[in-house]
Design a protein around this motif. Structure first.
Motif, PDB file in Angstrom:
ATOM      1  N   TYR A   1     -55.018  27.155  -7.277  1.00 42.92           N
ATOM      2  CA  TYR A   1     -53.433  26.462  -7.118  1.00 42.92           C
ATOM      3  C   TYR A   1     -52.907  26.457  -6.310  1.00 42.92           C
ATOM      4  O   TYR A   1     -52.459  28.606  -6.189  1.00 42.92           O
ATOM      5  N   HIS A   2     -51.246  26.656  -6.127  1.00 36.48           N
ATOM      6  CA  HIS A   2     -50.424  27.420  -4.889  1.00 36.48           C
ATOM      7  C   HIS A   2     -49.227  26.821  -5.270  1.00 36.48           C
ATOM      8  O   HIS A   2     -48.602  27.210  -4.520  1.00 36.48           O
ATOM      9  N   GLY A   3     -49.231  25.906  -6.260  1.00 32.63           N
ATOM     10  CA  GLY A   3     -47.534  25.934  -6.926  1.00 32.63           C
ATOM     11  C   GLY A   3     -47.461  24.234  -7.606  1.00 32.63           C
ATOM     12  O   GLY A   3     -48.756  23.280  -7.235  1.00 32.63           O
TER      13      GLY A   3
ATOM     14  N   TRP B   1     -47.595  36.931 -14.702  1.00 33.45           N
ATOM     15  CA  TRP B   1     -47.821  37.310 -13.793  1.00 33.45           C
ATOM     16  C   TRP B   1     -46.832  38.079 -12.540  1.00 33.45           C
ATOM     17  O   TRP B   1     -47.006  38.147 -11.213  1.00 33.45           O
TER      18      TRP B   1
ATOM     19  N   LEU C   1     -45.413  29.003  -0.259  1.00 32.61           N
ATOM     20  CA  LEU C   1     -46.890  27.947   0.340  1.00 32.61           C
ATOM     21  C   LEU C   1     -45.674  27.030   0.879  1.00 32.61           C
ATOM     22  O   LEU C   1     -46.136  26.567   2.100  1.00 32.61           O
TER      23      LEU C   1
ATOM     24  N   MET D   1     -49.878  35.939  -6.557  1.00 36.83           N
ATOM     25  CA  MET D   1     -50.252  36.136  -7.245  1.00 36.83           C
ATOM     26  C   MET D   1     -50.692  37.922  -7.341  1.00 36.83           C
ATOM     27  O   MET D   1     -50.572  39.056  -7.984  1.00 36.83           O
TER      28      MET D   1
ATOM     29  N   ASP E   1     -39.507  30.796  -5.437  1.00 34.51           N
ATOM     30  CA  ASP E   1     -40.962  31.176  -5.746  1.00 34.51           C
ATOM     31  C   ASP E   1     -42.180  31.525  -5.247  1.00 34.51           C
ATOM     32  O   ASP E   1     -41.928  30.477  -3.589  1.00 34.51           O
ATOM     33  N   GLY E   2     -43.329  31.126  -6.216  1.00 35.76           N
ATOM     34  CA  GLY E   2     -44.204  31.019  -4.982  1.00 35.76           C
ATOM     35  C   GLY E   2     -44.825  29.374  -3.865  1.00 35.76           C
ATOM     36  O   GLY E   2     -44.812  29.677  -3.603  1.00 35.76           O
ATOM     37  N   SER E   3     -44.696  28.815  -5.180  1.00 30.46           N
ATOM     38  CA  SER E   3     -44.555  27.483  -4.527  1.00 30.46           C
ATOM     39  C   SER E   3     -43.582  26.926  -3.233  1.00 30.46           C
ATOM     40  O   SER E   3     -43.818  26.757  -2.003  1.00 30.46           O
TER      41      SER E   3
ATOM     42  N   ASP F   1     -52.076  32.911   0.105  1.00 30.56           N
ATOM     43  CA  ASP F   1     -51.024  33.297  -1.192  1.00 30.56           C
ATOM     44  C   ASP F   1     -51.488  34.334  -1.993  1.00 30.56           C
ATOM     45  O   ASP F   1     -52.641  34.164  -3.116  1.00 30.56           O
TER      46      ASP F   1
ATOM     47  N   LYS G   1     -43.132  36.724  -7.835  1.00 32.63           N
ATOM     48  CA  LYS G   1     -44.025  36.842  -8.860  1.00 32.63           C
ATOM     49  C   LYS G   1     -43.346  38.399  -8.801  1.00 32.63           C
ATOM     50  O   LYS G   1     -41.947  38.173  -8.954  1.00 32.63           O
TER      51      LYS G   1
ATOM     52  N   GLU H   1     -56.405  31.974  -1.386  1.00 31.41           N
ATOM     53  CA  GLU H   1     -56.308  33.493  -2.393  1.00 31.41           C
ATOM     54  C   GLU H   1     -56.547  34.872  -1.916  1.00 31.41           C
ATOM     55  O   GLU H   1     -57.776  34.640  -2.671  1.00 31.41           O
TER      56      GLU H   1
HETATM   57  C1  PLP Z   1     -51.224  31.893  -6.585  1.00 30.34           C
HETATM   58  C2  PLP Z   1     -50.150  31.224  -6.455  1.00 30.34           C
HETATM   59  N1  PLP Z   1     -49.437  30.527  -5.716  1.00 30.34           N
HETATM   60  C3  PLP Z   1     -48.395  29.468  -5.930  1.00 30.34           C
HETATM   61  C4  PLP Z   1     -47.878  29.658  -7.211  1.00 30.34           C
HETATM   62  C5  PLP Z   1     -46.522  28.875  -7.552  1.00 30.34           C
HETATM   63  O1  PLP Z   1     -45.913  30.387  -8.463  1.00 30.34           O
HETATM   64  P1  PLP Z   1     -43.880  29.761  -8.733  1.00 30.34           P
HETATM   65  O2  PLP Z   1     -44.708  29.116 -10.369  1.00 30.34           O
HETATM   66  O3  PLP Z   1     -43.820  30.583  -8.896  1.00 30.34           O
HETATM   67  O4  PLP Z   1     -43.992  28.817  -8.070  1.00 30.34           O
HETATM   68  C6  PLP Z   1     -48.443  30.702  -7.902  1.00 30.34           C
HETATM   69  C7  PLP Z   1     -48.179  30.341  -9.891  1.00 30.34           C
HETATM   70  O5  PLP Z   1     -48.881  30.759 -10.735  1.00 30.34           O
HETATM   71  C8  PLP Z   1     -50.173  31.438  -8.062  1.00 30.34           C
HETATM   72  O6  PLP Z   1     -50.783  31.424  -8.971  1.00 30.34           O
END
Ligand code: PLP
Length: 469
Positions: free
Chosen positions: A153-155, A55, A123, A274, A118-120, A271, A303, A237
């Motif tokens: 899911y947020h990481g 993604w 957040l 994605m 990163d996404g995590s 968030d 992402k 999300e």
């Molecule tokens: C909506 C959402 N938030 C956060 C994350 C976490 O991102 P990362 O894997 O880059 O830490 C993801 C990962 O798939 C995600 O889909």
């Protein structure tokens, strides 16, 4: 002869979200080259990337303009620290992200950008900022609390896990996370309030309910208010939950929910890790929030930020939040948080090039064509008895596999229906990854109409082969 990378991998690498016992049984696909939506492996096989490299990828692999931006920045400097210094690409990127976030809608204007990796981490920054902002503006009591959507899911960092807890993924470290609340997500296909019998169509289009999911939001907010511990922030999300199983929200749900959250006095953390950068629709906004006319207090991006090239994330927030952290040094109001690679110039230069591509009218037109074609191609899947729901938002699709569609009976996870279908797709030259029983199709924007058709027909044939046609 250099050592075989598949062999080295199996000897030394531990893969994320992977049962390594299974991984070690068969030789892994080792991808070493790509162009556009095509990837090649070291054994000379060719694949279509139907999952946009988990993604992240927007414009395809090995894109000449992104390559050029990255190379040009490399000739200047690869990294400088954001702790104490600014750098030109990061400054320009922050200004551009703020500009893109000022879409028409209800809510505050975003004006400040906190970079991370990163996404995590995007957040994590939003959660900490929202927590501390609430504490600073409401006083130390009551303790700030978070509300998020069930299944979200947020990481995988602990703050992100706290607002996106899953007993399957996170049961082993339950004791490490902080307590937060969830409210039901509007998962029309499996909603207990949807009285409609299953049809061969996206469940959002034939659902029969009284918007009980919104009543649930009302109840949660009212209970928090009564307890004297209102929520400080709602984490969502927008438009579609990704890792929860590609769960799209019916029209109107997000707007209604956000209005209620605002009345409650809570902040909104969107968030868009994605959903960002046009994934949910090639309209005038790059963000799902913009499509719905919701302006959040925090916009979390990762992402696709660099077109999927490099790990980089951004947390956008408002002047009001920023101001709460201003003061004399001796007051120690500083946001004491950051990472070594924050604001990395290689990532920022690539992100600027990616945003430039995204906002080209030709790029938007192609994405619109892809969306229309994807909608049409997906119709073919309804002939398959193992398909229960096909749900698409923009260029994000989830296909839910079921054992018996008239009763919506799911496959048990142990049956690995999604995994087996994706393996059959890989054998036919199309790569994607399931979320349990949901197969994801998320083509990069470089995908041609012919490649798109191949992705869908391959999914169709793989489901037929594995689960019956
Ligand atoms: C909506 C959402 N938030 C956060 C994350 C976490 O991102 P990362 O894997 O880059 O830490 C993801 C990962 O798939 C995600 O889909």
């Amino acid at each position: 002869m250099p050592p075989d990378p598949a062999h080295l991998d199996q000897r030394f690498v531990w893969h994320p979200f992977t049962q390594m016992q299974d991984w070690l049984r068969t030789e892994p696909i080792v991808l070493d080259r790509g162009r556009g939506s095509v990837l090649h492996d070291t054994r000379g096989r060719t694949y279509l990337d139907a999952n946009a490299s988990i993604w992240t990828n927007l414009h395809g692999h090995n894109h000449p303009l992104l390559n050029r931006a990255l190379r040009e920045q490399l000739t200047k400097v690869a990294h400088v620290s954001a702790l104490g210094f600014a750098n030109p690409p990061a400054s320009r990127l922050a200004a551009e992200l703020v500009r893109q976030s000022r879409f028409r809608g209800e809510g505050p204007r975003l004006g400040k950008v906190f970079f991370s990796d990163d996404g995590s981490t995007a957040l994590e920054a939003a959660i900490k900022l929202a927590h501390d902002y609430t504490r600073r503006t409401r006083g130390p009591r009551p303790k700030p609390r978070f509300l998020s959507l069930g299944g979200g899911y947020h990481g995988d960092t602990l703050g992100a896990v706290s607002v996106g807890y899953s007993s399957l993924f996170h049961g082993g470290y339950r004791d490490l996370v902080f307590k937060s609340d969830t409210v039901m997500a509007p998962y029309c296909y499996r909603c207990p309030y949807n009285r409609a019998r299953p049809e061969r169509a996206d469940a959002r289009t034939y659902r029969s309910c009284g918007w009980e999911c919104l009543d649930q939001v009302d109840r949660k907010l009212a209970a928090a208010q009564r307890s004297g511990r209102p929520y400080s922030a709602f984490v969502v999300e927008p438009r579609i939950q990704g890792a929860a199983g590609m769960i799209p929200q019916p029209d109107g749900w997000l707007k209604e929910t956000c209005a209620r959250v605002r009345d409650h006095g809570a902040l909104i953390i969107a968030d868009e890790v994605m959903t960002g950068f046009g994934r949910t629709g090639a309209g005038s906004s790059l963000f799902a929030c913009g499509v719905e006319g919701i302006r959040p207090d925090f916009l979390c991006l990762a992402k696709g930020l660099t077109g999927g090239y490099l790990p980089m994330a951004a947390t956008l927030t408002t002047q009001a939040v920023f101001d709460a952290f201003l003061g004399d040094y001796s007051e120690f109001k500083t946001f004491f948080h950051g990472h070594s690679f924050t604001g990395n110039p290689l990532g920022a230069a690539t992100a600027l090039a990616s945003l430039g591509l995204l906002t080209e009218p030709g790029n938007r037109r192609h994405r619109q064509r892809l969306e229309r074609a994807l909608g049409q191609e997906l119709e073919s899947l309804w002939t398959l008895p193992a398909v229960g729901d096909v749900r698409r938002v923009g260029l994000v699709t989830g296909v839910e596999l079921v054992r018996d569609w008239p009763t919506r009976t799911p496959f048990p996870l142990e049956a690995q229906a999604g995994i087996r279908v994706c393996q059959a797709m890989a054998r036919r030259g199309v790569l994607t990854r399931p979320i349990g029983n949901v197969v994801v199709l998320m083509p990069p924007y470089s995908t041609t109409l012919r490649q798109l058709k191949t992705m869908v027909t391959t999914l169709h044939d793989a489901i037929g082969e594995v689960l019956g046609g």
